[in-house]
Structure formats: structure tokens, C-alpha cells
Scaffold this motif. Structure first.
Motif, PDB file in Angstrom:
ATOM      1  N   THR A   2       0.742  -1.369  -0.492  1.00 53.73           N
ATOM      2  CA  THR A   2       0.157   0.402   0.016  1.00 53.73           C
ATOM      3  C   THR A   2       0.838   1.045   0.550  1.00 53.73           C
ATOM      4  N   PRO A   3       0.474   2.515  -0.342  1.00 59.68           N
ATOM      5  CA  PRO A   3       1.002   3.471   0.135  1.00 59.68           C
ATOM      6  C   PRO A   3       2.081   3.383   1.299  1.00 59.68           C
ATOM      7  N   GLN A   4       1.885   2.977   2.228  1.00 61.32           N
ATOM      8  CA  GLN A   4       2.173   2.856   4.140  1.00 61.32           C
ATOM      9  C   GLN A   4       2.770   2.111   4.160  1.00 61.32           C
ATOM     10  N   TRP A   5       3.103   0.621   3.512  1.00 62.79           N
ATOM     11  CA  TRP A   5       3.572  -0.736   3.279  1.00 62.79           C
ATOM     12  C   TRP A   5       3.812  -1.208   2.560  1.00 62.79           C
ATOM     13  N   SER A   6       5.094  -1.471   2.833  1.00 58.01           N
ATOM     14  CA  SER A   6       6.030  -2.273   1.899  1.00 58.01           C
ATOM     15  C   SER A   6       7.086  -4.113   2.763  1.00 58.01           C
ATOM     16  N   ALA A   7       6.859  -4.561   1.904  1.00 60.25           N
ATOM     17  CA  ALA A   7       7.707  -5.986   1.941  1.00 60.25           C
ATOM     18  C   ALA A   7       8.832  -5.766   1.155  1.00 60.25           C
ATOM     19  N   TYR A   8       9.805  -6.803   1.798  1.00 59.21           N
ATOM     20  CA  TYR A   8      10.955  -6.964   1.444  1.00 59.21           C
ATOM     21  C   TYR A   8      12.363  -8.174   1.125  1.00 59.21           C
ATOM     22  N   ALA A   9      12.723  -9.020   0.590  1.00 64.02           N
ATOM     23  CA  ALA A   9      13.452  -9.701   0.780  1.00 64.02           C
ATOM     24  C   ALA A   9      14.779  -9.375  -0.379  1.00 64.02           C
ATOM     25  N   SER A  10      15.737 -10.488   0.465  1.00 65.56           N
ATOM     26  CA  SER A  10      17.004  -9.154  -0.072  1.00 65.56           C
ATOM     27  C   SER A  10      18.366 -10.548   0.758  1.00 65.56           C
ATOM     28  N   TYR A  11      19.438 -10.539  -0.254  1.00 66.26           N
ATOM     29  CA  TYR A  11      20.208 -11.289  -0.393  1.00 66.26           C
ATOM     30  C   TYR A  11      21.522 -10.510  -0.369  1.00 66.26           C
ATOM     31  N   ALA A  12      22.694 -10.438   0.430  1.00 66.63           N
ATOM     32  CA  ALA A  12      24.170  -8.786   0.577  1.00 66.63           C
ATOM     33  C   ALA A  12      24.687 -10.012   1.062  1.00 66.63           C
ATOM     34  N   ASP A  13      26.152  -9.870   0.306  1.00 69.50           N
ATOM     35  CA  ASP A  13      27.800 -10.819   0.508  1.00 69.50           C
ATOM     36  C   ASP A  13      28.501 -10.268   1.531  1.00 69.50           C
ATOM     37  N   ILE A  14      29.292 -10.536   1.789  1.00 70.36           N
ATOM     38  CA  ILE A  14      30.260 -10.127   2.878  1.00 70.36           C
ATOM     39  C   ILE A  14      31.717 -11.103   3.001  1.00 70.36           C
ATOM     40  N   PHE A  15      32.967 -10.505   3.110  1.00 65.31           N
ATOM     41  CA  PHE A  15      34.056 -11.687   2.986  1.00 65.31           C
ATOM     42  C   PHE A  15      34.570 -10.608   4.202  1.00 65.31           C
ATOM     43  N   GLU A  16      35.902 -11.710   4.437  1.00 68.58           N
ATOM     44  CA  GLU A  16      36.811 -11.299   5.516  1.00 68.58           C
ATOM     45  C   GLU A  16      37.971 -12.042   5.759  1.00 68.58           C
ATOM     46  N   PRO A  17      39.109 -11.957   4.791  1.00 67.01           N
ATOM     47  CA  PRO A  17      40.352 -11.995   4.618  1.00 67.01           C
ATOM     48  C   PRO A  17      40.664 -12.876   6.117  1.00 67.01           C
ATOM     49  N   GLN A  18      41.055 -13.772   6.541  1.00 67.84           N
ATOM     50  CA  GLN A  18      42.255 -14.516   7.382  1.00 67.84           C
ATOM     51  C   GLN A  18      43.978 -14.706   7.611  1.00 67.84           C
ATOM     52  N   THR A  19      44.040 -14.628   7.887  1.00 69.75           N
ATOM     53  CA  THR A  19      45.913 -15.063   8.205  1.00 69.75           C
ATOM     54  C   THR A  19      46.297 -16.172   8.457  1.00 69.75           C
ATOM     55  N   ALA A  20      45.737 -17.007   8.805  1.00 68.04           N
ATOM     56  CA  ALA A  20      45.668 -18.410   9.237  1.00 68.04           C
ATOM     57  C   ALA A  20      45.793 -19.167   8.335  1.00 68.04           C
ATOM     58  N   THR A  21      47.764 -20.326   8.290  1.00 70.00           N
ATOM     59  CA  THR A  21      47.651 -21.068   6.850  1.00 70.00           C
ATOM     60  C   THR A  21      47.591 -22.501   7.363  1.00 70.00           C
TER      61      THR A  21
ATOM     62  N   SER B 144      45.930 -25.610   9.882  1.00 65.60           N
ATOM     63  CA  SER B 144      44.553 -24.763   9.614  1.00 65.60           C
ATOM     64  C   SER B 144      44.062 -25.096   8.891  1.00 65.60           C
ATOM     65  N   ARG B 145      42.171 -25.318   8.931  1.00 64.53           N
ATOM     66  CA  ARG B 145      41.627 -25.255   7.389  1.00 64.53           C
ATOM     67  C   ARG B 145      40.038 -24.383   7.156  1.00 64.53           C
ATOM     68  N   ALA B 146      40.010 -24.388   5.657  1.00 68.01           N
ATOM     69  CA  ALA B 146      38.646 -23.446   5.798  1.00 68.01           C
ATOM     70  C   ALA B 146      38.176 -24.061   6.065  1.00 68.01           C
ATOM     71  N   ALA B 147      37.610 -24.838   6.993  1.00 65.69           N
ATOM     72  CA  ALA B 147      36.404 -25.704   6.778  1.00 65.69           C
ATOM     73  C   ALA B 147      34.831 -24.940   8.088  1.00 65.69           C
ATOM     74  N   GLY B 148      35.445 -24.687   8.795  1.00 69.86           N
ATOM     75  CA  GLY B 148      34.056 -23.997   9.682  1.00 69.86           C
ATOM     76  C   GLY B 148      32.885 -23.766   9.585  1.00 69.86           C
ATOM     77  N   LYS B 149      31.313 -23.517  10.070  1.00 70.80           N
ATOM     78  CA  LYS B 149      30.960 -22.590   9.547  1.00 70.80           C
ATOM     79  C   LYS B 149      30.367 -22.570  10.416  1.00 70.80           C
ATOM     80  N   VAL B 150      29.171 -21.138  10.637  1.00 74.68           N
ATOM     81  CA  VAL B 150      28.199 -21.072  12.224  1.00 74.68           C
ATOM     82  C   VAL B 150      26.810 -20.596  11.467  1.00 74.68           C
TER      83      VAL B 150
END
Length: 814
Positions: free
Chosen positions: A585-604, A663-669
Motif C-alpha cells: 500500500t502507500p504506507q506498507w512495503s514488503a521486501y526480501a534481500s540477499y547480501a554477501d560480505i568477506f573477511e580475509p584470514q591470516t591462518a595458514t 588450519s583448514r577453511a572448514a568452519g561454519k556458523v
């Protein structure tokens, strides 16, 4: 072209209408958001309007009408060319909205008619009515002078956008709310913001968390700096006196910031110089010898108003509920804006912050069995020579060029230099219940400095494709951090009786243990980004964005017997974003979104290569409402954040990396939950800012912690609530406020110390002594709740929350 001025986006459409049945069926699925909206009752049209305090700067008539629409129920419909190039005088004082309108239109030859709160404007002799058309909303993100907890727009996405048109969660803490709650530091603002929690690091810094993740980037007028990589530097002890508002984005913000965590971002928006001469004054006095004052002055420096200035001086001195602790916090802000031409404006400014403190970091210990020592909240386990000297200087500049009414260029840069010198005595070690001993004092010396540089340039504008509006933003950004941290300490410096502490102890002549120097040299990220907001239909908008980022970080540590180098790098890392916004309506909106981000690591890894970056993805669906002619914002969001490629121990390879595991890049949260928020005027005179957050987070894949809680700083339930009510009629000068911050229990997985849930109530009463002066009394922790802020360790880090305190404030505006 037709335009209108109001915080609400009014849509008048002769081609399509929403039947009551369709609207009812659509909104019935939005139960929680509607439950908030049910508190809203339409304001009846009164036979006679009451006068209210109105403050409108000297500016163009178009902007003046916008400001009047923000401060009153009025909304305006007019042809854009009608007001083009017409100046408006300043209008200030207690008056009815219509009286303010008459003053703005005096001498312009513009007439008006009123139907309810809708104002039609036309030139004398012109048409008095407008045919049904699609009317676009004009939004201003500025909150100063709005007298509202509701913001009509935010700029954290580079351009001014209505909150209900942003397919992600954004909270705006307005200037009015900052003043009403006396949120004098940025940390205090964030402690009262929906979905944000704070933890304190050992040397005075602050870490902010949203949705289970640390907020790693802080924007200054849209320019991001990597503040979280330097803990003392992000302590945010500076005053909020120079800020117009604080915008908090929750979710993955990789599109405009590059590397970071998917928790969110914070945008600190400074006050700008004004064309109208204005002076704001504040005096305050409160508990624990707290005294302070603020002077804020701005205005034009030449006859045509093309050169404008703003200066803010805030001085503050206070003790603490903790014995011996005290601080002086002085802040100076100065800014200039200059119109090089009608189309080009340049701005520049400086902010200088100076903190001189006798601190107590580290907190209190516990009994060895984890139970509380039951010490007084005033207990100080440091020394009277404890010292924290923190200096910060920010310099910024920006340029805005309007090519035409549709296209604009924005260029902005920020430089920040900060130093922190600390001499500190703290306590560590659990207390034996039998002997009441076991705690020792450690002496510390920190000498830290950092320089931040941030730059952002973007072009944004509007064009049409097949008659449908398209909004495009294309830009580049860069941030760079260099820092040097020197740390030394004298461990087990003195024994301590925690039940009878003595702060008068000698200062060590030297700090022999673990002297080391660490450096970021450098920490840099660059990127190019683009976002397209494409109207697919009159009601459906597709938002597409993407960024390519280049990241490089080198962190070195040099100690007496060892050294270490950590590096991280990413090239042309792509972070996409996609969203859909549908106008129900003029007052209400519905939305959906997807967004990425990355974070470099120092482990070897086993082969010596650096792990690939952690990747975080934010999925979100929700509904937003802009009600009561834009005076009330509501939102409800469901979200899920998955983060993968996290470093975990490579047990299969054995301890072959310098005697430890590779280290391995295998962790997930995963972090997921929902948020409900409402802000603004829900009834005449009643302003509310309320937000509830539910969060569940855990390790999905980790050889040591799978299934356990991932973020111990994030409570499962979090409520932020504040309300302010101005009494009607003859009591109109009086306003009362109350609110509560509540969060559920937390447990420290290492120490197993549990911090129970707690709620802290706050209250306020204010009285307009005159039309220019307001006196207010704020009472924090109204019921004097005794609680620990965080779940600490048995050795230390147990910090009491502040007891009941009062603050008397006198504010004047001229």
C-alpha cells in the motif's frame, strides 16, 4: 512535474487501487508488525490547532516546506517549478503549523488551500486543484529540528532513501532521542539501539556486535574506516554533541564497505553548517560530581549565505560510582560549507577530542567456584596513579556537484589520528573461599597510536527505461589504517586483599614483562561498487548491487625473544547484493534481500598458503511501514546469516606447523532470528522508540565446538524501549519519559560464569521554562538494579552496571 514535501511517501494513483480485501489478506500474514501498528490510532482533526515549537532555518522555500512537513502533520502538493529559486525566511517560535506556513509564503505570490492536513499550493491566478497523479516523496535524512524519533530517510546507502524502500534493516537514532535520553557518547547511543550489544576490552576499547557478529566498519558521513582493528581507537568516548544522527545497518554491508563481518555497520552523521544564525546552549549537572556544558553556534558568514559555519564545544567532567575513577572529556567541532556555485558545494571540518581519565579496567574477580564476591559496586582495585590519556583528531572534506535535477557527484574524505597512553594497575586471580587470597595486582603500560584515511566518490542519478524510474549509484572507496602499539607490564606486581583494597601504592619504575611492539603496516582496502534500483512495475522495485574489493593487511609483532608476521590479502573479491521491494500500500512495503560480505584470514594451511577469506551471506525478508504521515516507522524482519570458510584446527595433519596444528577453511556458523521495531509518534504527543531482537547462533561445523553457541556477547532476547509523552492542553509545557533495556542471560563458555537476565529502567521529566529554554531531569537505573554487565571470568572481567544516577539539564535554543 509534481512534488510534495512530507516524510511520508504519498501515492495518489488513478490507474490502480488496492481493494480492502486484498490489503486485509496481505497484511494479515504480517502479524507481529501489525501488532505494533495496532497501537496507532488516527489523529482526529481538531477544530483548533494548538501551537507547537517550530524551528525552520533560512534556506530555499522547497527545503523550508520539507522541514515544516517534518515538524508538523502538514503535507504539501505542488508543481516543482512553482518554488524553484524562491528563498524562504527563518521561522522560529511557538505557533500553529498554518501560521508557520503563512510566514514562509509571505511575499512569494503563492497561495494555498487546505483539506485536512494536505496543502495544495499554486501561483496566484493558477489552477487550484491537481488531477490524480503519481506523487513522488521528497525525503530529508536530517533529523536535527524534527522533534521526532522517526527518521524519514537514511544515507548509509550513499543516497537518501526512505527506510521502507531499503530492503534491509536500518535503525536511525535521531537528534531528538539523543537529547531526550542524554546519550552523550557514541557508546551510550549504541547501548540503546535495537539489536546492538557491546563488550569492553581490557584497555578501554569497545566492541559492538549485531546479529552475533562484530561490527568492524564505522562510517563517518558515509566514508567507512576500519576502526575495530584498533581496539583502543574504537573506544568511542567522544561526545555526540556534533552529531545529527546515528544510522545503524544490520546485516551484511559488503556492497559499500568491502571486507568485514556480516553483523552490520554504523554511520555517524555530523551536523552541518546552517544559513540561519542559531545558538544552542546546554548546562548539565548530576551524580558523582558530573558537570558539563555545550555551546553550538552556526550561521552564514557573508550576506548571500553562500559561506556557512558551525562550531560545537562540549566540555564534561565527572566522577564515577567506582571509587577513585574520574574523567574529563572535552570535544571541539568546527565545520564550513561554501557554495562555489548554485550547483557545487564544498565542505570541510575538524573534530578534536581529548580524554583525561583515572580509569579502572579489568573488572572484579570471583571466588574460585565461580560465585560472586559480593563486593560493593564502588570497589576499586586499581591505583590512584592509574592514567588514560586519549587524543583524537578528525579532519574531513567533501564536495557535492549537481549536474542537473537528476544527477549528482559526491566526493568525501576523512582523516583520523589518535593516540592513547595508559598506565594502569588492575587485579587478576580467583579468590580462594577458605583463605580469601589468590588475587594479585598487575601493572600495565600501553602506548598506542593510529592513523586512518578514508575516501569515497560516487555518482548517482535517475533515468527512465520504458517509462519506469531507474536509480543508479556508481562509486569507488578506499580506507587505510597504520598503527603502532607498545605494551609492557609487570606481572604479580603486588598482592591484593580484594575486601580491603588500598589504591595508594607505588608506581613501578619499570615494566619488565613481555615488552612488545605490534604494528598494522598497513591495513588497506579499496573497491569499486555499483547499485541499481530498478522499478519493474509501479509497485515492485528490484535492487541489484555488486562490489569488487582489493584487500591487504600486514600485522607484525616484535618481542624480546620472538617475533611474528601475519598477512592477509584478497584481490578483486566480488560481493553481490540483490533485493526486492514491493509496495503493498502507500504506507506498507514488503521486501526480501540477499547480501554477501568477506573477511580475509591470516591462518595458514599445511602447505603454507593463507586460508581463503571467510564468506558471510545475509538472507532477510520483512515488512516495513511508514505511518501517520511519516511520523511513525515500523518494521519486522526475519534473517539468517551463514558464515563459512572459518579457520579450524587441521588435526588430521598433526602438529606440524611450528609445533602446533595447521588450519583448514572448514568452519561454519549460523546466526538467525527476527527483529521488530517501531519509532516515532504513535499517538499525539507520544514518541516511542522500541526494538525487540531474538537471536539464535551456533557453530554448524567445527571440530571443537560444533553445536555450541558461537557469539557469547549476543543474548537470545534483547529489548530496547524508550518513550516520551508531551502532555496536552494547558500542561503542554510538560513532558515525561520512561524506558527499559532488557536482555536475557548469558554464559561464558570458558569460565562457565553465568550472567542472569536483567532489566534497567530509566525515566525523564522535562519542562519548557520558556519558548527557548527547557529544563529536564533524567534518572537512569530508576530502581537501582544491581547487576553485572557481562559474564566474566573467575579471574577478572566482572563489571557492575552503574547504580541509580540523576542528571539535570538546561537547554536553550536561539
Amino acid at each position: 512535474m509534481i512534488d510534495r514535501i512530507s516524510p511520508a511517501a504519498l501515492r495518489v494513483n488513478s490507474k490502480k487501487c488496492h481493494t480492502p480485501a486484498v490489503i486485509s489478506a496481505t497484511l494479515s500474514s504480517l502479524a507481529i508488525a501489525i501488532s505494533l501498528a495496532l497501537m496507532v490510532a488516527p489523529q482526529p482533526v481538531r477544530a483548533q490547532e494548538t501551537a507547537t515549537q517550530i524551528h525552520i532555518q533560512q534556506q530555499s522555500l522547497s527545503d523550508a516546506l520539507l522541514q515544516l512537513g517534518q515538524q508538523t502533520p502538514l503535507q504539501f502538493v505542488y508543481i516543482t517549478e512553482l518554488v524553484r529559486g524562491i528563498p524562504a525566511p527563518p521561522v522560529s517560535g511557538r505557533m500553529t503549523p498554518e501560521e508557520a506556513l503563512r510566514r514562509l509564503l509571505a511575499g512569494t505570490g503563492i497561495e494555498y488551500s487546505r483539506t485536512g492536513n494536505t496543502i495544495n499550493l499554486w501561483k496566484s491566478g493558477g489552477a487550484t486543484q491537481l488531477a490524480p497523479v503519481v506523487v513522488t516523496g521528497s525525503y530529508s535524512a536530517q533529523t536535527e529540528g524534527s522533534q521526532s524519533y522517526a527518521a524519514s530517510a537514511a544515507t548509509i546507502g550513499k543516497t537518501e532513501q526512505a527506510l521502507k524502500d531499503i530492503p534491509q534493516s536500518v535503525t536511525v537514532v535521531t537528534r531528538q532521542r539523543i537529547d531526550d535520553q542524554n546519550l552523550s557518547t557514541i557508546s551510550e547511543v549504541l547501548e540503546n539501539t535495537t539489536g546492538v550489544t557491546i563488550s569492553e576490552v581490557a584497555d578501554g576499547g569497545r566492541n559492538f556486535y549485531s546479529r552475533g557478529f562484530k561490527i568492524t566498519n564505522i562510517q563517518y558521513d558515509g566514508v567507512p574506516l576500519s576502526r575495530s582493528f584498533y581496539a583502543v581507537g574504537n573506544s568511542f568516548t567522544g561526545s555526540t554533541a556534533h552529531l545529527d544522527r546515528v544510522e545503524v545497518f544490520r546485516g551484511a554491508q559488503g556492497l559499500f564497505e568491502g571486507a568485514g563481518q556480516p553483523g552490520g555497520s554504523i554511520n555517524l552523521v555530523r551536523k552541518r553548517p546552517t544559513a540561519e544564525t542559531q545558538v544552542l546552549m546546554e548546562a548539565r549537572a548530576g551524580s558523582w560530581d558530573h558537570v558539563g556544558g555545550m555551546l553550538d553556534a552556526g550561521g552564514a558568514l557573508n550576506a548571500d549565505g553562500s559561506l556557512r559555519a558551525r562550531a560545537v564545544l562540549d566540555l564534561d567532567s565527572k566522577g564515577s560510582f567506582i571509587d577513585v575513577v574520574k574523567e574529563r572529556n572535552n570535544n571541539l567541532y568546527f565545520a564550513l560549507d561554501y557554495d562555489l556555485s548554485p550547483s557545487t558545494t564544498v565542505g570541510a571540518g575538524v573534530l578534536v577530542s581529548r580524554l583525561r581519565s583515572t580509569p579502572f579496567f579489568g573488572g572484579l574477580p570471583r571466588y574460585s567456584d565461580g560465585s560472586s564476591l559480593g563486593l560493593k559496586r564502588s570497589t576499586f582495585l586499581g591505583a590512584d596513579w592509574n592514567q588514560w590519556d586519549r587524543d583524537e583528531t578528525q579532519v574531513f572534506a567533501d564536495l557535492t556537484h549537481r549536474f542537473n535535477s537528476d544527477w549528482r557527484l559526491n566526493v568525501a574524505a576523512t582523516y583520523a589520528k589518535e593516540t592513547s597512553l595508559t598506565y594502569m594497575l588492575d587485579a587478576t586471580g580467583a579468590v580462594d573461599p577458605a583463605t580469601l587470597t589468590g588475587t594479585m595486582r598487575n601493572a600495565w603500560n600501553y602506548d598506542k597510536s593510529a592513523e586512518h584515511i578514508g575516501f569515497d566518490a560516487n555518482v548517482n542519478g535517475r533515468f527512465t527505461v520504458l517509462g519506469m524510474a531507474q536509480d543508479l549509484t556508481v562509486g569507488v572507496s578506499m580506507s587505510r589504517l597504520t598503527s603502532t602499539d607498545r605494551i609492557a607490564y609487570a606481572s604479580n606486581y603486588l598482592p591484593l586483599d580484594v575486601f580491603h583494597p588500598n589504591p595508594h601504592v607505588p608506581k613501578p619504575d619499570s615494566f619488565p614483562d613481555s615488552q612488545r611492539t605490534s604494528r598494522y603496516d598497513p591495513h588497506v582496502q579499496k573497491g569499486i561498487y555499483a547499485q541499481l534500483r530498478s522499478s519493474l512495475t509501479e509497485d515492485l522495485t528490484l535492487v541489484l548491487g555488486g562490489r569488487f574489493s582489493w584487500f591487504e593487511s600486514r600485522y607484525t609483532t616484535q618481542a624480546a625473544t620472538w617475533d611474528d608476521v601475519s598477512t592477509a590479502k584478497a584481490s578483486a573479491e566480488f560481493t553481490p547484493m540483490v533485493g526486492l521491494v514491493y509496495a503493498l500500500t502507500p504506507q506498507w512495503s514488503a521486501y526480501a534481500s540477499y547480501a554477501d560480505i568477506f573477511e580475509p584470514q591470516t591462518a595458514t594451511t599445511l602447505d603454507g598458503s593463507i586460508l581463503k577469506p571467510i564468506v558471510g551471506a545475509n538472507y532477510e525478508v520483512g515488512v516495513k511501514g511508514e505511518l501517520m504521515d511519516g511520523k511513525l516507522n515500523t518494521s519486522f524482519a526475519l534473517y539468517r546469516i551463514d558464515q563459512k570458510n572459518r579457520a579450524v584446527q587441521d588435526y588430521e595433519a598433526g602438529p606440524v606447523c611450528n609445533g602446533g596444528y595447521c588450519s583448514r577453511a572448514a568452519g561454519k556458523v549460523r546466526s538467525q532470528g527476527f527483529e521488530a521495531e517501531i519509532s516515532g509518534e504513535i499517538l499525539p504527543g507520544l514518541q516511542v522508540a522500541a526494538g525487540y531482537t531474538f537471536n539464535s547462533n551456533k557453530f554448524l561445523s567445527d571440530p571443537d565446538r560444533e553445536g555450541q553457541t558461537f557469539s557469547e556477547e549476543t543474548p537470545r532476547h534483547l529489548l530496547r524501549l524508550w518513550s516520551q509523552y508531551r502532555l496536552p492542553g494547558q500542561w503542554n509545557r510538560l513532558s515525561v519519559g520512561a524506558g527499559v533495556n532488557w536482555q536475557s542471560a548469558l554464559t561464558n563458555s570458558i569460565s562457565k560464569v553465568r550472567r542472569p537476565s536483567y532489566s534497567v529502567w530509566n525515566a525523564r521529566v522535562a519542562y519548557d521554562v520558556t519558548s527557548n529554554w527547557t529544563a529536564a531531569l533524567n534518572v537512569n537505573n530508576l530502581f537501582d538494579k544491581v547487576y553485572y554487565e557481562y559474564p566474566g571470568y573467575v579471574e577478572n572481567r566482572n563489571n557492575y552496571g552503574a547504580p541509580r544516577s540523576v542528571m539535570l539539564t538546561l537547554r536553550g535554543r536561539f
